[in-house]
Scaffold this active site. Structure first.
Site, PDB file in Angstrom:
ATOM      1  N   SER A  42       0.836  -1.205   0.000  1.00  9.39           N
ATOM      2  CA  SER A  42       0.000   0.000   0.000  1.00  9.39           C
ATOM      3  C   SER A  42       0.866   1.248   0.000  1.00  9.39           C
ATOM      4  O   SER A  42       0.666   2.178  -0.801  1.00  9.39           O
ATOM      5  CB  SER A  42      -0.919   0.009   1.223  1.00  9.39           C
ATOM      6  OG  SER A  42      -1.875  -1.016   1.149  1.00  9.39           O
ATOM      7  N   ARG A  47       0.608   8.837   4.961  1.00 11.07           N
ATOM      8  CA  ARG A  47      -0.413   8.235   5.822  1.00 11.07           C
ATOM      9  C   ARG A  47      -1.781   8.872   5.614  1.00 11.07           C
ATOM     10  O   ARG A  47      -2.805   8.186   5.688  1.00 11.07           O
ATOM     11  CB  ARG A  47       0.000   8.329   7.292  1.00 11.07           C
ATOM     12  CG  ARG A  47       0.894   7.176   7.708  1.00 11.07           C
ATOM     13  CD  ARG A  47       0.894   6.967   9.208  1.00 11.07           C
ATOM     14  NE  ARG A  47       1.577   5.732   9.523  1.00 11.07           N
ATOM     15  CZ  ARG A  47       0.981   4.553   9.680  1.00 11.07           C
ATOM     16  NH1 ARG A  47      -0.318   4.448   9.551  1.00 11.07           N
ATOM     17  NH2 ARG A  47       1.686   3.483   9.978  1.00 11.07           N
ATOM     18  N   HIS A  94      -3.076   7.357   2.571  1.00 10.60           N
ATOM     19  CA  HIS A  94      -3.484   5.990   2.893  1.00 10.60           C
ATOM     20  C   HIS A  94      -4.851   5.974   3.577  1.00 10.60           C
ATOM     21  O   HIS A  94      -5.699   5.115   3.310  1.00 10.60           O
ATOM     22  CB  HIS A  94      -2.427   5.345   3.798  1.00 10.60           C
ATOM     23  CG  HIS A  94      -2.671   3.908   4.101  1.00 10.60           C
ATOM     24  ND1 HIS A  94      -3.119   3.467   5.326  1.00 10.60           N
ATOM     25  CD2 HIS A  94      -2.529   2.789   3.334  1.00 10.60           C
ATOM     26  CE1 HIS A  94      -3.238   2.157   5.311  1.00 10.60           C
ATOM     27  NE2 HIS A  94      -2.882   1.717   4.115  1.00 10.60           N
TER      28      HIS A  94
END
Length: 218
Positions: free
Chosen positions: A21, A44, A47
């Site tokens: 990912s 992040r 994500h």
């Protein structure tokens, strides 16, 4: 219990999913304009949203990573506007067993919201005041909470170490985040922050940002 018959081709190894990912994000997102110490913060947040173009709308104060990480290492609490934000923060990443606080269900909130003519989420922000000095704020749900916090700060409330301001929605979200982005210039109060222009945001994005700020390790 037994596992169902595997009928689809998909990656099922948790560690591989995690690694792949972040590799995909770095391959697809344009991270060259992100401050060097904030790259993992941006990754992040991408994500948490699933949107690699989020980086184009990120506004990252140059001091936010250092300020938030230092505060958390010293034991500062995280003040969240919603339970979903609080729940999304990974306790194991917090460096000092930091308390994560959300006062939305406090019995005082309903009366305050009614008296002030505002949302419960905004009213709950006023209950942060005893904890606000040096704290890390995470707002991922309510634009009214972010507006209320900024108004408190203009009125002289204690200053947090850093603000993650990512409320989501169609009414007031973009405007509240623009107010955060221009807060230092407008009021002479320079508080490190991260936000995202426009309507995008949400609890997952806000908690992802706190998880990145909590420690260097991805």
């Amino acid at each position: 219990m037994r596992a169902p018959t595997r009928r689809y081709a998909y990656v099922a190894d948790g560690s591989a999913i995690y690694v792949d990912s972040f590799a995909t994000i770095r391959r697809e997102a344009r991270l060259d304009g992100v401050p060097a110490d904030a790259e993992k913060l941006a990754v992040r947040m991408i994500h948490g949203s699933g949107q690699t173009d989020l980086v184009d709308d990120l506004v990252i104060h140059p001091g936010v990573v250092a300020a938030a990480r230092s505060a958390l290492m010293l034991g500062a609490p995280v003040l969240a506007d919603a339970r979903m934000v609080a729940t999304g923060i990974t306790a194991g990443r917090l460096p000092a067993g930091n308390e994560v606080c959300c006062f939305l269900t406090d019995p005082r909130v309903a009366a305050l919201a009614s008296a002030w003519g505002t949302t419960r989420t905004a009213a709950a922000v006023s209950l942060w005041e005893p904890l606000l000095a040096g704290a890390v704020v995470a707002i991922g749900n309510a634009p009214t909470a972010l507006f209320h916090l900024l108004e408190m700060l203009v009125d002289g409330a204690p200053r947090p170490a850093a603000i993650v301001g990512c409320p989501v929605g169609f009414i007031g979200a973009a405007e509240s985040k623009q107010a955060l982005a221009s807060f230092g210039a407008d009021h002479g109060i320079d508080i490190p922050f991260v936000t995202v222009h426009g309507r995008r945001g949400g609890s997952a994005m806000a908690s992802s940002a706190v998880n990145a700020l909590a420690q260097e390790e991805e």
